[in-house]
Design an enzyme around this catalytic site. Structure first.
Site, PDB file in Angstrom:
ATOM      1  N   TYR A 127       6.732 -11.999  -4.281  1.00 18.74           N
ATOM      2  CA  TYR A 127       5.499 -11.759  -3.503  1.00 18.74           C
ATOM      3  C   TYR A 127       4.709 -13.058  -3.361  1.00 18.74           C
ATOM      4  O   TYR A 127       4.294 -13.427  -2.252  1.00 18.74           O
ATOM      5  CB  TYR A 127       4.685 -10.682  -4.211  1.00 18.74           C
TER       6      TYR A 127
HETATM    7  N1  LIG Z   1      -3.307  -5.440  -5.015  1.00 20.22           N
HETATM    8  C1  LIG Z   1      -3.860  -6.554  -5.439  1.00 20.22           C
HETATM    9  O1  LIG Z   1      -4.358  -6.651  -6.578  1.00 20.22           O
HETATM   10  C2  LIG Z   1      -3.907  -7.765  -4.533  1.00 20.22           C
HETATM   11  C3  LIG Z   1      -4.393  -8.957  -5.030  1.00 20.22           C
HETATM   12  C4  LIG Z   1      -4.533 -10.049  -4.174  1.00 20.22           C
HETATM   13  C5  LIG Z   1      -4.186  -9.919  -2.827  1.00 20.22           C
HETATM   14  N2  LIG Z   1      -3.692  -8.737  -2.354  1.00 20.22           N
HETATM   15  C6  LIG Z   1      -3.402  -8.659  -0.914  1.00 20.22           C
HETATM   16  O2  LIG Z   1      -4.545  -8.095  -0.288  1.00 20.22           O
HETATM   17  C7  LIG Z   1      -4.172  -7.538   0.984  1.00 20.22           C
HETATM   18  C8  LIG Z   1      -4.842  -6.201   1.169  1.00 20.22           C
HETATM   19  O3  LIG Z   1      -4.571  -5.332   0.092  1.00 20.22           O
HETATM   20  P1  LIG Z   1      -4.767  -3.730   0.263  1.00 20.22           P
HETATM   21  O4  LIG Z   1      -4.850  -3.139  -1.090  1.00 20.22           O
HETATM   22  O5  LIG Z   1      -5.811  -3.465   1.282  1.00 20.22           O
HETATM   23  O6  LIG Z   1      -3.336  -3.385   0.890  1.00 20.22           O
HETATM   24  P2  LIG Z   1      -2.755  -1.983   1.384  1.00 20.22           P
HETATM   25  O7  LIG Z   1      -3.784  -0.900   1.255  1.00 20.22           O
HETATM   26  O8  LIG Z   1      -1.421  -1.788   0.728  1.00 20.22           O
HETATM   27  O9  LIG Z   1      -2.556  -2.245   2.949  1.00 20.22           O
HETATM   28  C9  LIG Z   1      -1.486  -2.942   3.469  1.00 20.22           C
HETATM   29  C10 LIG Z   1      -1.292  -2.448   4.897  1.00 20.22           C
HETATM   30  O10 LIG Z   1      -0.250  -3.209   5.504  1.00 20.22           O
HETATM   31  C11 LIG Z   1       0.394  -2.325   6.411  1.00 20.22           C
HETATM   32  N3  LIG Z   1       1.732  -2.718   6.813  1.00 20.22           N
HETATM   33  C12 LIG Z   1       2.845  -2.833   6.046  1.00 20.22           C
HETATM   34  N4  LIG Z   1       3.911  -3.107   6.821  1.00 20.22           N
HETATM   35  C13 LIG Z   1       3.450  -3.164   8.117  1.00 20.22           C
HETATM   36  C14 LIG Z   1       4.083  -3.406   9.362  1.00 20.22           C
HETATM   37  N5  LIG Z   1       5.384  -3.642   9.467  1.00 20.22           N
HETATM   38  N6  LIG Z   1       3.315  -3.395  10.484  1.00 20.22           N
HETATM   39  C15 LIG Z   1       1.980  -3.133  10.409  1.00 20.22           C
HETATM   40  N7  LIG Z   1       1.327  -2.892   9.246  1.00 20.22           N
HETATM   41  C16 LIG Z   1       2.072  -2.904   8.115  1.00 20.22           C
HETATM   42  C17 LIG Z   1       0.458  -1.011   5.657  1.00 20.22           C
HETATM   43  O11 LIG Z   1       0.672   0.028   6.583  1.00 20.22           O
HETATM   44  P3  LIG Z   1       1.542   1.364   6.235  1.00 20.22           P
HETATM   45  O12 LIG Z   1       0.566   2.307   5.603  1.00 20.22           O
HETATM   46  O13 LIG Z   1       2.049   1.783   7.571  1.00 20.22           O
HETATM   47  O14 LIG Z   1       2.634   0.911   5.276  1.00 20.22           O
HETATM   48  C18 LIG Z   1      -0.899  -0.966   4.983  1.00 20.22           C
HETATM   49  O15 LIG Z   1      -1.848  -0.250   5.759  1.00 20.22           O
HETATM   50  C19 LIG Z   1      -2.652  -7.537   1.004  1.00 20.22           C
HETATM   51  O16 LIG Z   1      -2.221  -8.640   1.783  1.00 20.22           O
HETATM   52  C20 LIG Z   1      -2.277  -7.768  -0.451  1.00 20.22           C
HETATM   53  O17 LIG Z   1      -1.032  -8.422  -0.533  1.00 20.22           O
HETATM   54  C21 LIG Z   1      -3.554  -7.666  -3.173  1.00 20.22           C
END
Ligand SMILES: NC(=O)c1ccc[n+]([C@@H]2O[C@H](COP(=O)([O-])OP(=O)(O)OC[C@H]3O[C@@H](n4cnc5c(N)ncnc54)[C@H](OP(=O)(O)O)[C@@H]3O)[C@@H](O)[C@H]2O)c1
Length: 227
Positions: A127
């Protein structure tokens, strides 16, 4: 402003779209499932149906925007392949579309640890390698980028108070910064990530900056001004 948020149904993205819409912006969210459209409409946003992986180009969705935000992610349950196609490939496609359609501003939701993915264990390494490569692509794109690297995301209510740490690469510094350098750890509520992204979009001084973001005790606009 017209702002297109890729990954529009994500937990950070929905909060951001809601904030932007409430402030009178045209908040467009790119979602791959038509079933998600109603949630965006309820947030005051405009759903745009498209797939970061399946669509060859995102030009048609990006065209006409003043800024794009990459807030998509393959998610913790995904394998290494989707880290490449979403976390890296989607971000690259969004940058290519911005360049092709003349959109200058690109705000990237990256992650802490993307400055040194090699020190992470599996599966985080895959990742973070994808995130690091995506960040580098965006930096080299010539776009007006800001890279925001949040700590561990929580669903706690936002406080509006944050701590940021900034890029230690002297080549990228345009002036002396009073902020600590990258490489920190800690949580941050998704509410505050969304609020910071909304602030970044209207703060040109954040262009060309990379910073980590945590919960803290500094008001967002003060923290951004200190970078
Ligand atoms: N979790 C952590 O602690 C953490 C820490 C630092 C940074 N981040 C980053 O922060 C960001 C936001 O996090 P979050 O919790 O809001 O993420 P999230 O709720 O998992 O949202 C990710 C979104 O990306 C969409 N997606 C995936 N594949 C796609 C595709 N092919 N086309 C269009 N959309 C697609 C998903 O849609 P579907 O529902 O259709 O799959 C989902 O709505 C991410 O980039 C994550 O990597 C996370």
């Amino acid at each position: 402003m017209d702002i297109l948020v890729a990954g529009g149904h994500g937990k950070v993205a929905l909060r951001l779209l809601s904030l932007l819409a409430a402030r009178g912006h045209t908040a467009r969210g790119l979602v791959r499932s038509p079933a998600h459209a109603a949630d965006l409409t309820a947030a005051g946003a405009v759903p745009v149906i498209g797939d970061l992986e399946k669509d060859e180009t995102l030009d048609a969705y990006v065209k006409g925007a003043d800024a794009v935000v990459f807030a998509a992610g393959a998610g913790p349950g995904s394998g290494p392949e989707r880290k490449r196609t979403v976390d890296l490939g989607g971000a690259v496609k969004l940058a290519d579309a911005a360049r092709a359609t003349g959109v200058r501003r690109y705000v990237m939701v990256s992650s802490i640890g993307a400055d040194r993915p090699e020190s992470a264990g599996e599966p985080m390494r895959e990742y973070l390698v994808a995130k690091a490569e995506a960040d580098e692509y965006v930096r080299a794109s010539g776009l007006d980028y800001t890279i925001v690297r949040p700590g561990s995301l929580t669903d706690d209510p936002g406080t509006g108070l944050v701590k940021v740490s900034t890029d230690s690469d002297p080549r990228r510094k345009t002036h002396a910064s009073s902020l600590p350098e990258l490489g920190n750890r800690g949580p941050v509520p998704r509410d505050d990530v969304a609020a910071v992204l909304a602030a970044v979009l209207i703060t040109p001084a954040t262009i060309g900056k990379t910073f980590e973001l945590f919960t803290g005790d500094t008001p967002i606009h003060v923290a951004l001004a200190a970078g």
